[in-house]
Scaffold this motif. Structure first.
Motif, PDB file in Angstrom:
ATOM      1  N   PRO A 166      57.895  67.851  25.716  1.00  0.00           N
ATOM      2  CA  PRO A 166      58.366  68.314  24.404  1.00  0.00           C
ATOM      3  C   PRO A 166      57.241  68.787  23.479  1.00  0.00           C
ATOM      4  N   MET A 167      56.016  68.334  23.740  1.00  0.00           N
ATOM      5  CA  MET A 167      54.894  68.724  22.893  1.00  0.00           C
ATOM      6  C   MET A 167      54.592  70.212  22.955  1.00  0.00           C
ATOM      7  N   ILE A 168      55.190  70.920  23.925  1.00  0.00           N
ATOM      8  CA  ILE A 168      54.989  72.367  23.963  1.00  0.00           C
ATOM      9  C   ILE A 168      55.452  73.010  22.661  1.00  0.00           C
ATOM     10  N   GLU A 215      72.251  72.553  16.816  1.00  0.00           N
ATOM     11  CA  GLU A 215      70.995  72.114  16.228  1.00  0.00           C
ATOM     12  C   GLU A 215      70.134  71.485  17.320  1.00  0.00           C
ATOM     13  N   ALA A 216      68.845  71.421  17.054  1.00  0.00           N
ATOM     14  CA  ALA A 216      67.930  70.798  18.008  1.00  0.00           C
ATOM     15  C   ALA A 216      68.248  69.319  18.148  1.00  0.00           C
ATOM     16  N   ILE A 217      68.267  68.843  19.383  1.00  0.00           N
ATOM     17  CA  ILE A 217      68.425  67.423  19.683  1.00  0.00           C
ATOM     18  C   ILE A 217      67.059  66.879  20.073  1.00  0.00           C
ATOM     19  N   TYR A 218      66.682  65.754  19.481  1.00  0.00           N
ATOM     20  CA  TYR A 218      65.383  65.134  19.765  1.00  0.00           C
ATOM     21  C   TYR A 218      65.607  64.047  20.809  1.00  0.00           C
ATOM     22  N   ASP A 219      65.833  64.482  22.028  1.00  0.00           N
ATOM     23  CA  ASP A 219      66.185  63.579  23.112  1.00  0.00           C
ATOM     24  C   ASP A 219      64.932  63.063  23.819  1.00  0.00           C
ATOM     25  N   PHE A 220      64.046  62.465  23.037  1.00  0.00           N
ATOM     26  CA  PHE A 220      62.787  61.942  23.550  1.00  0.00           C
ATOM     27  C   PHE A 220      62.273  60.936  22.532  1.00  0.00           C
ATOM     28  N   GLY A 221      61.282  60.183  22.896  1.00  0.00           N
ATOM     29  CA  GLY A 221      60.731  59.190  21.977  1.00  0.00           C
ATOM     30  C   GLY A 221      59.232  59.027  22.176  1.00  0.00           C
TER      31      GLY A 221
END
Length: 284
Positions: free
Chosen positions: A15-17, A66-72
């Motif tokens: 996701p950091m991309i 919308e963007a989903i933040y499916d990470f932690g």
């Protein structure tokens, strides 16, 4: 302008991309410019991501995404990024009817979709219809699903599959000889290079049987893909492109020595897109 959009597969990596584009992010920005120059804006993106899965194929027909933040565990700045795009309920209904796939009134873009689209179409001005797939399905089954979607490419819809050409997150935490974890620019593992090379070679040869049987035939397949889901979108896009034209690797790269970032185009317009990319030098 070309009339047939080439189906695509891009590797999204971490996701950091979204914050640190690297070579893959810069490529995807050029990719968006090349598509605009050669094909114009699509009327919609049909997105197939490793992170939108279900027990059976289903289309997300919401009017808004919308963007989903499916990470932690990532920096706070990553959770502040937004990618809000419209959906296309009418298109979702039409595609669902054509494919025999149910449509649900639901919206949301997993990080495999929005991190790629924020480079390809940064203004979020193209409607998106995500297609969830069964991660237990075989490559051959998903190629057949893609084949049923082929007409969309002739109707102004960009089929965008996202995953990673190699994906074993456990390898990101392996210590090297000095007891340190790999860095982003670490040398590539031989197994990763062998697998990526095999995919490119079998693609160029249009060896569909071998590609569908990658887990048994590709070198390092189980190490590079302990589970299938990050490679399976490749087969949907390949099916949509058809079997007559060889899949074409547009970009190759690797991060952390093992996370492959290759991108492919499929179908009769893959070569035209590669030629258009050579003209694009847009920075990120």
């Amino acid at each position: 302008m070309n009339s047939v959009l080439p189906p695509l597969f891009v590797s999204h990596g971490s996701p950091m991309i979204a914050l640190e584009p690297g070579d893959a992010g810069r490529f995807m920005r050029r990719l968006g410019d090349a598509l605009d120059a050669g094909w114009g804006r699509p009327k919609a993106v049909l997105a197939v991501s490793a992170h939108t899965t279900a027990r059976e194929s289903v289309l997300l027909g919401g009017a808004r995404h919308e963007a989903i933040y499916d990470f932690g565990g990532f920096p706070p700045a990553l959770y502040q990024l937004r990618y809000d795009a419209s959906g296309d309920p009418a298109l979702a209904a039409a595609v669902g009817a054509a494919l025999g796939v149910p449509v649900i009134d639901h919206g949301g873009l997993d990080h495999g979709i929005w991190t790629a689209l924020r480079y390809i179409y940064p203004e979020a001005d193209v409607p998106v219809v995500p297609l969830a797939f069964d991660p237990q399905a075989s490559p051959a089954t998903l190629m057949a699903l893609g084949e049923r979607m082929a007409a969309l490419s002739r109707e102004g819809v960009l089929i965008l599959a996202t995953g990673s050409i190699t994906h074993n997150l456990r390898l990101l935490f392996r210590p090297n000889g000095a007891g340190q974890r790999p860095e982003e620019k670490s040398p590539e593992m031989p197994e990763s290079a062998a697998f990526r090379g095999w995919m490119a070679e079998r693609s160029a040869a249009r060896d569909w049987d071998a590609l569908a049987d990658y887990r048994r035939q590709a070198p390092g397949a189980v190490l590079m893909h302990p589970t299938d889901e990050h490679l399976l979108p490749w087969y949907v896009a390949a099916g949509a492109g058809g079997r007559e034209d060889a899949p074409l690797r547009l970009h190759e790269g690797v991060t952390f020595g093992c996370l492959g970032m290759d991108a492919y185009a499929f179908g009769p317009q893959a070569g035209a897109l590669a030629a258009q990319l050579e003209k694009e030098t847009a920075p990120v």
